[in-house]
Design a protein around this motif. Sequence first.
Motif, mmCIF file in Angstrom:
data_model
loop_
_atom_site.group_PDB
_atom_site.id
_atom_site.type_symbol
_atom_site.label_atom_id
_atom_site.label_comp_id
_atom_site.label_asym_id
_atom_site.label_seq_id
_atom_site.Cartn_x
_atom_site.Cartn_y
_atom_site.Cartn_z
ATOM 1 N N ALA A 434 -26.202 -15.016 3.410
ATOM 2 C CA ALA A 434 -25.221 -14.088 2.856
ATOM 3 C C ALA A 434 -25.698 -12.643 2.987
ATOM 4 O O ALA A 434 -24.907 -11.734 3.302
ATOM 5 C CB ALA A 434 -24.948 -14.431 1.395
ATOM 6 N N ALA A 435 -26.979 -12.403 2.748
ATOM 7 C CA ALA A 435 -27.504 -11.041 2.832
ATOM 8 C C ALA A 435 -27.355 -10.472 4.236
ATOM 9 O O ALA A 435 -26.992 -9.304 4.410
ATOM 10 C CB ALA A 435 -28.973 -11.027 2.395
ATOM 11 N N TRP A 436 -27.621 -11.293 5.252
ATOM 12 C CA TRP A 436 -27.543 -10.810 6.625
ATOM 13 C C TRP A 436 -26.091 -10.597 7.060
ATOM 14 O O TRP A 436 -25.781 -9.622 7.753
ATOM 15 C CB TRP A 436 -28.260 -11.788 7.547
ATOM 16 N N VAL A 437 -25.169 -11.464 6.629
ATOM 17 C CA VAL A 437 -23.743 -11.262 6.939
ATOM 18 C C VAL A 437 -23.257 -9.966 6.305
ATOM 19 O O VAL A 437 -22.574 -9.146 6.952
ATOM 20 C CB VAL A 437 -22.910 -12.462 6.447
ATOM 21 N N ILE A 438 -23.580 -9.747 5.034
ATOM 22 C CA ILE A 438 -23.133 -8.527 4.346
ATOM 23 C C ILE A 438 -23.701 -7.286 5.030
ATOM 24 O O ILE A 438 -22.993 -6.288 5.227
ATOM 25 C CB ILE A 438 -23.558 -8.580 2.859
ATOM 26 N N ALA A 439 -24.956 -7.330 5.419
ATOM 27 C CA ALA A 439 -25.578 -6.180 6.085
ATOM 28 C C ALA A 439 -24.854 -5.842 7.380
ATOM 29 O O ALA A 439 -24.625 -4.663 7.692
ATOM 30 C CB ALA A 439 -27.054 -6.467 6.352
ATOM 31 N N GLN A 440 -24.487 -6.855 8.155
ATOM 32 C CA GLN A 440 -23.786 -6.613 9.425
ATOM 33 C C GLN A 440 -22.407 -6.027 9.186
ATOM 34 O O GLN A 440 -21.964 -5.123 9.922
ATOM 35 C CB GLN A 440 -23.674 -7.919 10.213
ATOM 36 N N LEU A 441 -21.711 -6.509 8.141
ATOM 37 C CA LEU A 441 -20.375 -5.993 7.847
ATOM 38 C C LEU A 441 -20.422 -4.586 7.270
ATOM 39 O O LEU A 441 -19.467 -3.807 7.432
ATOM 40 C CB LEU A 441 -19.653 -6.934 6.874
ATOM 41 N N MET A 442 -21.500 -4.249 6.594
ATOM 42 C CA MET A 442 -21.643 -2.876 6.087
ATOM 43 C C MET A 442 -21.737 -1.883 7.239
ATOM 44 O O MET A 442 -21.247 -0.759 7.148
ATOM 45 C CB MET A 442 -22.879 -2.780 5.188
ATOM 46 N N ASP A 443 -22.366 -2.304 8.326
ATOM 47 C CA ASP A 443 -22.491 -1.432 9.496
ATOM 48 C C ASP A 443 -21.229 -1.429 10.335
ATOM 49 O O ASP A 443 -20.875 -0.397 10.926
ATOM 50 C CB ASP A 443 -23.674 -1.880 10.358
ATOM 51 N N ASP A 444 -20.547 -2.571 10.412
ATOM 52 C CA ASP A 444 -19.344 -2.683 11.232
ATOM 53 C C ASP A 444 -18.507 -3.830 10.691
ATOM 54 O O ASP A 444 -18.859 -4.997 10.857
ATOM 55 C CB ASP A 444 -19.722 -2.950 12.691
ATOM 56 N N LEU A 445 -17.396 -3.505 10.033
ATOM 57 C CA LEU A 445 -16.550 -4.526 9.416
ATOM 58 C C LEU A 445 -16.043 -5.515 10.454
ATOM 59 O O LEU A 445 -15.811 -6.690 10.128
ATOM 60 C CB LEU A 445 -15.371 -3.868 8.699
ATOM 61 N N ASN A 446 -15.876 -5.083 11.679
ATOM 62 C CA ASN A 446 -15.320 -5.945 12.730
ATOM 63 C C ASN A 446 -16.396 -6.664 13.542
ATOM 64 O O ASN A 446 -16.093 -7.261 14.570
ATOM 65 C CB ASN A 446 -14.452 -5.121 13.683
ATOM 66 N N ALA A 447 -17.631 -6.630 13.074
ATOM 67 C CA ALA A 447 -18.718 -7.250 13.829
ATOM 68 C C ALA A 447 -18.511 -8.751 13.951
ATOM 69 O O ALA A 447 -18.061 -9.417 13.011
ATOM 70 C CB ALA A 447 -20.057 -6.970 13.152
ATOM 71 N N ALA A 448 -18.817 -9.286 15.138
ATOM 72 C CA ALA A 448 -18.864 -10.734 15.321
ATOM 73 C C ALA A 448 -20.211 -11.192 14.784
ATOM 74 O O ALA A 448 -21.220 -11.172 15.489
ATOM 75 C CB ALA A 448 -18.707 -11.095 16.793
ATOM 76 N N VAL A 449 -20.241 -11.575 13.510
ATOM 77 C CA VAL A 449 -21.518 -11.800 12.830
ATOM 78 C C VAL A 449 -22.252 -12.998 13.418
ATOM 79 O O VAL A 449 -21.655 -13.933 13.946
ATOM 80 C CB VAL A 449 -21.320 -12.011 11.314
ATOM 81 N N THR A 450 -23.544 -12.927 13.310
ATOM 82 C CA THR A 450 -24.403 -14.032 13.727
ATOM 83 C C THR A 450 -25.389 -14.315 12.606
ATOM 84 O O THR A 450 -25.753 -13.416 11.848
ATOM 85 C CB THR A 450 -25.164 -13.689 15.017
ATOM 86 N N LEU A 451 -25.788 -15.560 12.499
ATOM 87 C CA LEU A 451 -26.810 -15.914 11.516
ATOM 88 C C LEU A 451 -28.127 -16.300 12.195
ATOM 89 O O LEU A 451 -29.011 -16.861 11.551
ATOM 90 C CB LEU A 451 -26.312 -17.057 10.626
ATOM 91 N N ALA A 452 -28.232 -15.981 13.485
ATOM 92 C CA ALA A 452 -29.492 -16.244 14.180
ATOM 93 C C ALA A 452 -30.608 -15.431 13.536
ATOM 94 O O ALA A 452 -30.454 -14.229 13.296
ATOM 95 C CB ALA A 452 -29.353 -15.887 15.654
ATOM 96 N N ASP A 453 -31.712 -16.082 13.235
ATOM 97 C CA ASP A 453 -32.889 -15.421 12.647
ATOM 98 C C ASP A 453 -32.569 -14.707 11.333
ATOM 99 O O ASP A 453 -33.161 -13.674 11.012
ATOM 100 C CB ASP A 453 -33.494 -14.408 13.632
ATOM 101 N N HIS A 454 -31.619 -15.259 10.562
ATOM 102 C CA HIS A 454 -31.229 -14.581 9.323
ATOM 103 C C HIS A 454 -32.404 -14.448 8.359
ATOM 104 O O HIS A 454 -32.473 -13.498 7.580
ATOM 105 C CB HIS A 454 -30.074 -15.331 8.647
ATOM 106 N N TRP A 455 -33.339 -15.407 8.399
ATOM 107 C CA TRP A 455 -34.474 -15.365 7.479
ATOM 108 C C TRP A 455 -35.377 -14.159 7.723
ATOM 109 O O TRP A 455 -36.057 -13.700 6.808
ATOM 110 C CB TRP A 455 -35.291 -16.654 7.598
ATOM 111 N N SER A 456 -35.389 -13.664 8.957
ATOM 112 C CA SER A 456 -36.206 -12.490 9.244
ATOM 113 C C SER A 456 -35.371 -11.214 9.346
ATOM 114 O O SER A 456 -35.895 -10.117 9.153
ATOM 115 C CB SER A 456 -36.999 -12.691 10.547
ATOM 116 N N GLN A 457 -34.075 -11.352 9.649
ATOM 117 C CA GLN A 457 -33.217 -10.180 9.837
ATOM 118 C C GLN A 457 -32.634 -9.651 8.530
ATOM 119 O O GLN A 457 -32.353 -8.467 8.400
ATOM 120 C CB GLN A 457 -32.064 -10.529 10.790
#
Length: 493
Positions: A434-457
């Motif tokens: 959830a933290a990594w998805v939210i971070a990506q959307l904060m930068d770009d609401l239209n981002a095609a989010v990925t959860l690859a390496d979410h534990w480190s990203q």
Amino acid sequence: MEALLHLAQGELDQLLEEAEDFPQGEREHLDVLQRARGEKADLQWEGSAVYAWAATSRRFCDHGAVLLHPALRSQTFSPGKWIGFQPTSQGPATDWETDLGVIRILHTTRRAAATAMAEELSEVADAQGVVTVCSLFGDIGFTGPALTAADTAQPQLEYEAQWGTVTKLIGQRLPWWPDLLRRADVISQWSPGAPVTIAELLPEEEETTLREAVGPWRSFPEVRTALTDLANSLRNHRVDSVNRDIRIFGEHGTSPGGEPLLIAAHHPTEGYPLPRTDDRDLLTRGWQALASSQLFEAFEPLSIVMRRDATLLPFGARTEVSDHSPAARQWATQLRPCAPSALHAVLADDAQDVTFHMDFRTGTPVVRIRSTGRRAWIFLAPLQLPGKQAQLKSVILNDTVWVSTTDRRIHPAPCPPHDHLWWGYGGGDRPTEAAWVIAQLMDDLNAAVTLADHWSQAPKGLTNLLSRSHQPGTELSRSALECARAQQHKGTS
């Protein structure tokens, strides 16, 4: 236990005092009334443990497990004789005449098969000469494939037997079939000295369903390709499973210095692997056409792809939220009723009292359930959010992560298939997804989010914020999220 060991009255107590290695018993459970009456709990023993122990005891070995008798470790036996294939109620079997009597080997990993077969034989005169029934456990033991045994004299008492012991009694390599070729029509072809059987796999039900579904879609090449590709994938996976079993058991299924087991059947190599399609976009278009179809024939293929490879659909994780949550009620105002598609039917499954909706901005199919005891929205999470000019305004935590935007809309947060978004205490895990998805959307609401390496990203500050216990419906403003994300740059945790 006295009957099992042929003990006279009173001998059990003496045995318990003298035999230090005797299996430990457990006191039976007494209820409150029994304890109030002063009753004493009797010791109870697990029968199979006592039966195995008896086989190793000099005094009781003739009353113990047949294939654990100490004489099997030192005595020389005459070569056994193959009697033949036996179709049984517990699956295909082979019978072998040995100095101990007939040993029947069931070529199945079905639970309690050896006991069931031994019980059945014990009710027949002379048990057809069978003294022991062995079945496969499905793993590798010390001397070969692991075996479970049950003797016809004590059919209820299963115990572990060694492949090497049976091999020694038979006097030749034992045949073994990989799991998916462990069929009567294949095993019945074998006899000592016979060549290895080359046998095709029977198609599993899902593969058959996919190939039969091609018929109604012959004029739609993208759909036809999608169905055939997944069917070929399932077949290739099963062939790989056979080859893997053969490799593992062939290399490791025998004790060092022992006789290797005899692989009795292979799958044909010609024509395999079946061809696959590299064009992922083509496959996705085919499955999208099936998902939006209203034909009954699309239901089963979609159910299969949801189980096997949901990434082929242009949607995310299956999500269910309560229709009582304020976030879900606000989101519901953006939905529109629609005729059910095949994908709606898959989401509804066997639920009663359902209505069908669509979030046309994200293309998400939605099912509403309003049955007694279950009022919920079921949908596939979007993979990307709309709104070219909008930004993330806040995040709401209620069943899933909701994203409120500056264009006054609310959406379930994007979540790829096979992933999930959560928050709070995770028993040692942390909500980095959830933290990594939210971070990506904060930068770009239209981002095609990925959860690859979410534990480190995932930003540490956001992860810490989401690791706290939040009440359902908690709304985290953008400023709170920005503040939390900035904490990692300050080195705080």
